[in-house]
Write a protein that holds these residues in place. Structure first.
Motif, PDB file in Angstrom:
ATOM      1  N   LYS A   1       2.167   6.355  -7.184  1.00 32.79           N
ATOM      2  CA  LYS A   1       1.119   7.052  -7.925  1.00 32.79           C
ATOM      3  C   LYS A   1       1.523   8.489  -8.250  1.00 32.79           C
ATOM      4  O   LYS A   1       0.994   9.101  -9.182  1.00 32.79           O
ATOM      5  CB  LYS A   1      -0.176   7.074  -7.120  1.00 32.79           C
TER       6      LYS A   1
ATOM      7  N   VAL B   1      -7.292  -0.118   2.163  1.00 32.21           N
ATOM      8  CA  VAL B   1      -6.523   1.048   2.595  1.00 32.21           C
ATOM      9  C   VAL B   1      -7.129   1.617   3.871  1.00 32.21           C
ATOM     10  O   VAL B   1      -8.330   1.865   3.958  1.00 32.21           O
ATOM     11  CB  VAL B   1      -6.504   2.129   1.496  1.00 32.21           C
TER      12      VAL B   1
ATOM     13  N   GLU C   1       0.819  -1.214   0.000  1.00 31.48           N
ATOM     14  CA  GLU C   1       0.000   0.000   0.000  1.00 31.48           C
ATOM     15  C   GLU C   1       0.851   1.262   0.000  1.00 31.48           C
ATOM     16  O   GLU C   1       0.545   2.242  -0.697  1.00 31.48           O
ATOM     17  CB  GLU C   1      -0.933  -0.002   1.218  1.00 31.48           C
TER      18      GLU C   1
ATOM     19  N   SER D   1       0.928   4.089  -2.947  1.00 30.67           N
ATOM     20  CA  SER D   1       0.623   5.491  -2.652  1.00 30.67           C
ATOM     21  C   SER D   1       1.735   6.417  -3.130  1.00 30.67           C
ATOM     22  O   SER D   1       1.472   7.485  -3.710  1.00 30.67           O
ATOM     23  CB  SER D   1       0.402   5.675  -1.147  1.00 30.67           C
TER      24      SER D   1
END
Length: 303
Positions: free
Chosen positions: A207, A299, A200, A204
């Motif tokens: 991106k 998330v 995750e 993040s």
């Protein structure tokens, strides 16, 4: 409506053929797998005993086959399409093959008064089912115009890439980049996980950087991050595509450093017995080796 033939009823070919039937065309089919043929016959197609018989029944013949040699054999070999297809008939070649094979097969067909339109496809088997594939089209303009009613049954995004073989040149270019990006993703994610980063967190951060890519954002969450390597894009086919691209690059004087590296990872998976599994298996092989796991978790929002 046209008389259409279809040769190659695999993961992509079968739903593409069904969409031709749904488009109102008559359909004659051939595949070495009798079960695949039976499913199409149940839907309304006519079974044929050879590519030649498919050609004799058709104005257009679609081929969707694994390797260049299969395409050449099905079209120009003994009992091939060219022995049955009438003058003026068109082969729509939709496999992922090298442009040189596409051009040479097309040249031979044109000598016989027939033609070839190359239209390999982009996207996934899900898009094959819905008739929303991306089509990369090459060929003579008149032949392409005649083939469009058949092509429209299978894809909703059409890119005209140029003359004969240029659709296949575009597909090979696309696939070597997409596949080597996927291989790079698996290595980078495995490294991050082994260092203690979470999937995750990496998503993040990436991106918002130049590392973000469609394999990471779209393909891997649908398969690898769910622990699913059921057949989708088979490793053996990915390896074939990259091998063809490497050979093409090298014939053009381009060092194939990245392509050959990606091919080595795919070949290692084939040697390990995973050739028919989805390319997601490459991630799983690294996970097993390193004792890590890249699985999508919900998330958690701060606060």
């Amino acid at each position: 409506m046209a008389n259409v033939g279809f040769i190659g009823l695999g993961v992509m070919g079968a739903p593409m053929a069904l969409n031709i039937l749904k488009g109102g065309h008559s359909l004659s089919v051939f595949d070495l797998n009798p079960d695949a043929v039976a499913r199409l016959v149940e839907a309304g197609a006519t079974a044929c005993s050879s590519p030649r018989e498919v050609g004799a029944a058709s104005d257009f013949v679609v081929t969707m086959l694994p390797e260049p040699r299969h395409v050449r054999e099905a079209i120009l070999g003994k009992d091939g399409v060219a022995e049955g297809l009438r003058k003026g008939g068109i082969v729509i070649e939709m496999s992922t093959i090298d442009p040189k094979t596409s051009q040479s097969v097309g040249d031979e067909l044109r000598k016989r008064g027939m033609n070839l339109v190359d239209s390999p496809v982009g996207k996934t088997s899900e898009h094959a089912v819905t008739g929303t594939l991306t089509l990369m089209i090459g060929g003579e303009p008149e032949a392409i115009a005649r083939a469009e009613p058949v092509l429209d049954c299978m894809g909703n995004e059409k890119y005209y890439c140029g003359g004969p073989g240029m659709g296949h040149a575009m597909k090979i270019t696309n696939n070597v980049l997409a596949t080597t990006i996927m291989v790079a993703n698996t290595e980078a994610l495995a490294m991050g996980l082994k260092c203690g980063l979470t999937l995750e967190l990496m998503q993040s951060v990436m991106k918002n950087t130049m590392a973000w890519n469609s394999q990471f954002s779209t393909a891997m969450p649908k398969k690898g991050f769910l622990g699913d390597d059921s057949p989708g894009f088979a490793i053996r086919l990915a390896a074939k595509d990259v091998r063809l691209a490497c050979e093409l690059e090298e014939s053009l004087g381009i060092p194939s450093r990245i392509g050959r590296g990606g091919l080595a990872a795919l070949d290692a998976a084939i040697v390990a017995g995973y050739g028919d599994r989805d390319t997601a298996r490459l991630m799983f092989m690294l996970e097993e080796k390193l004792g890590v796991e890249a699985r999508q978790q919900p998330v958690k929002k701060a606060g």
